[in-house]
Motif scaffolding. Structure first.
Motif, PDB file in Angstrom:
ATOM      1  N   GLU A   1     -13.400   3.028  71.321  1.00 25.87           N
ATOM      2  CA  GLU A   1     -13.803   2.013  70.345  1.00 25.87           C
ATOM      3  C   GLU A   1     -13.362   0.632  70.794  1.00 25.87           C
ATOM      4  N   VAL A   2     -14.293  -0.316  70.733  1.00 24.16           N
ATOM      5  CA  VAL A   2     -14.016  -1.713  71.043  1.00 24.16           C
ATOM      6  C   VAL A   2     -14.425  -2.530  69.828  1.00 24.16           C
ATOM      7  N   SER A   3     -13.482  -3.246  69.218  1.00 23.56           N
ATOM      8  CA  SER A   3     -13.776  -3.999  67.999  1.00 23.56           C
ATOM      9  C   SER A   3     -13.126  -5.376  68.072  1.00 23.56           C
ATOM     10  N   ASP A   4     -13.635  -6.290  67.262  1.00 26.16           N
ATOM     11  CA  ASP A   4     -13.048  -7.625  67.185  1.00 26.16           C
ATOM     12  C   ASP A   4     -13.107  -8.112  65.753  1.00 26.16           C
ATOM     13  N   THR A   5     -12.299  -9.124  65.460  1.00 22.64           N
ATOM     14  CA  THR A   5     -12.268  -9.729  64.121  1.00 22.64           C
ATOM     15  C   THR A   5     -12.955 -11.085  64.135  1.00 22.64           C
ATOM     16  N   GLY A   6     -13.950 -11.242  65.009  1.00 20.12           N
ATOM     17  CA  GLY A   6     -14.639 -12.519  65.157  1.00 20.12           C
ATOM     18  C   GLY A   6     -15.677 -12.764  64.085  1.00 20.12           C
ATOM     19  N   VAL A   7     -16.647 -13.628  64.420  1.00 20.88           N
ATOM     20  CA  VAL A   7     -17.609 -14.102  63.420  1.00 20.88           C
ATOM     21  C   VAL A   7     -18.633 -13.037  63.046  1.00 20.88           C
ATOM     22  N   GLY A   8     -18.873 -12.067  63.923  1.00 18.35           N
ATOM     23  CA  GLY A   8     -19.862 -11.034  63.621  1.00 18.35           C
ATOM     24  C   GLY A   8     -21.273 -11.594  63.621  1.00 18.35           C
ATOM     25  N   CYS A   9     -22.247 -10.729  63.354  1.00 16.77           N
ATOM     26  CA  CYS A   9     -23.642 -11.148  63.307  1.00 16.77           C
ATOM     27  C   CYS A   9     -24.433 -10.124  62.492  1.00 16.77           C
ATOM     28  N   GLU A  10     -25.660 -10.491  62.146  1.00 19.17           N
ATOM     29  CA  GLU A  10     -26.481  -9.622  61.303  1.00 19.17           C
ATOM     30  C   GLU A  10     -27.163  -8.518  62.096  1.00 19.17           C
ATOM     31  N   ALA A  11     -27.545  -8.809  63.307  1.00 16.03           N
ATOM     32  CA  ALA A  11     -28.276  -7.822  64.104  1.00 16.03           C
ATOM     33  C   ALA A  11     -27.728  -7.807  65.526  1.00 16.03           C
TER      34      ALA A  11
END
Length: 344
Positions: free
Chosen positions: A288-298
């Motif tokens: 698993e690779v995750s971040d707490t950044g801005v994210g996106c819709e798609a």
């Protein structure tokens, strides 16, 4: 060529015994002679035929089966030689002179020889065809394996320059804004490339790239990026000791980490945290690779990371690996890879 072992020889001998029994039954039905006598002659002659044909094939052609003309000559020669040898052995057990004519088994000697030729030819064709198909299957699997390895090497060769060009572009931008940090980043890049080259040579010689190697490279890369981003980049690498020797394609996770930095943390003024974790799940090895950044819709359609990882998974584990991508604005991004778990 498929390996010849005791189990293979036993299967072929059993098939020869079955053939011989069928011939003895047929002769008994036609000639009216005692089945036990017919069976004795049939087994001796038939087993000699099988031994001469199989033995001749592997003595004369140890690297593979002979061609059709050579195989036909071997069958005919084996039958003609096995007939007197088998008959002599049966005569010996029955208390008859070794060279006595086969008055009771069967009366139609020519018919038995022809039947033996037919059975020997069919058996030789059957086993030769099976081995030819087995060799073709093994050759096809080997060709597919080599093609997959070549494909993985090609994808890896595409990945490494991509990461290097991105890093150099960041370094170029930093030179004009913060020369001191640019020098520090250049020193880190030098150390990273030296460590990566040394590790690549070691893994190439050993033929294995483990999760411990993968996480070590990720740590080097993230330390390199931390020079440029400073406190805006935080990261956690979680690799249990029990999974550290699992073998994975080289640089499998790095494109995902690059995506986290580029699409998640860099657009955020506060930055964020990247977490890379390995664990054993119900479906196999989970990365698993995750971040707490801005994210996106798609999911981003353009770019190199996700498509490259998908292609490498499909090449290395056809039909046996999966990738899940989740993101939402303001909630960061999470990518989960599922791979076959190797048993020690």
């Amino acid at each position: 060529m498929p390996p010849i072992n005791a189990a293979t020889i036993a299967r072929r001998a059993l098939a020869a015994v079955v053939f011989n029994t069928v011939i003895a039954l047929a002769i008994t039905a036609v000639s009216g002679e005692a089945f036990a006598v017919n069976m004795l002659y049939s087994q001796f002659i038939g087993l000699f035929i099988w031994a001469l044909i199989d033995g001749g094939r592997f003595v004369l052609h140890p690297g593979g089966g002979p061609g059709a003309p050579a195989m036909a000559a071997l069958v005919v020669g084996s039958v003609l030689l096995a007939y007197p040898l088998g008959s002599a052995c049966a005569n010996l057990l029955l208390g008859r002179p070794l060279l006595i004519g086969l008055n009771n088994f069967p009366r139609a000697t020519l018919g038995f020889v022809l039947m033996s030729l037919s059975a020997g030819g069919f058996g030789a064709y059957y086993f030769t065809s099976r081995e030819t198909l087995a060799r073709a299957r093994l050759a096809g699997e080997e060709a597919q394996r080599q093609a997959s390895e070549a494909r993985l090497k090609l994808l890896e060769s595409q990945l490494e320059p991509h990461m290097l060009f991105n890093t150099l572009a960041n370094l170029r931008a930093l030179i004009t804004t913060d020369p001191e940090r640019a020098v520090a980043m250049l020193d880190r890049l030098n150390d990273f490339l030296r460590a990566t080259l040394t590790a690549s040579r070691t893994e190439a010689a050993a033929g294995r790239h483990t999760l411990a190697d993968e996480f070590a490279r990720l740590r080097d890369y993230l330390e390199l990026m931390a020079v440029r981003m400073g406190p805006r980049l935080r990261y956690t690498l979680d690799l249990p000791d029990a999974l550290s020797r699992q073998v994975v394609p080289p640089l499998l996770l790095q494109p995902l980490v690059e995506n986290c930095i580029r699409h998640g943390l860099e657009p955020s003024r506060e930055g964020g945290e990247i977490r890379v974790a390995a664990r054993q799940g119900s479906a196999g090895l989970e990365l698993e690779v995750s971040d707490t950044g801005v994210g996106c819709e798609a999911e981003p359609k353009a770019g190199f990371g996700l498509s490259q990882v998908r292609e490498r998974l499909a090449t290395a584990y056809p039909g046996r690996a999966g990738i899940e991508w989740h993101s939402a604005p303001g909630a960061g991004t999470r990518t989960l890879l599922t791979l076959p778990l190797q048993t020690p």
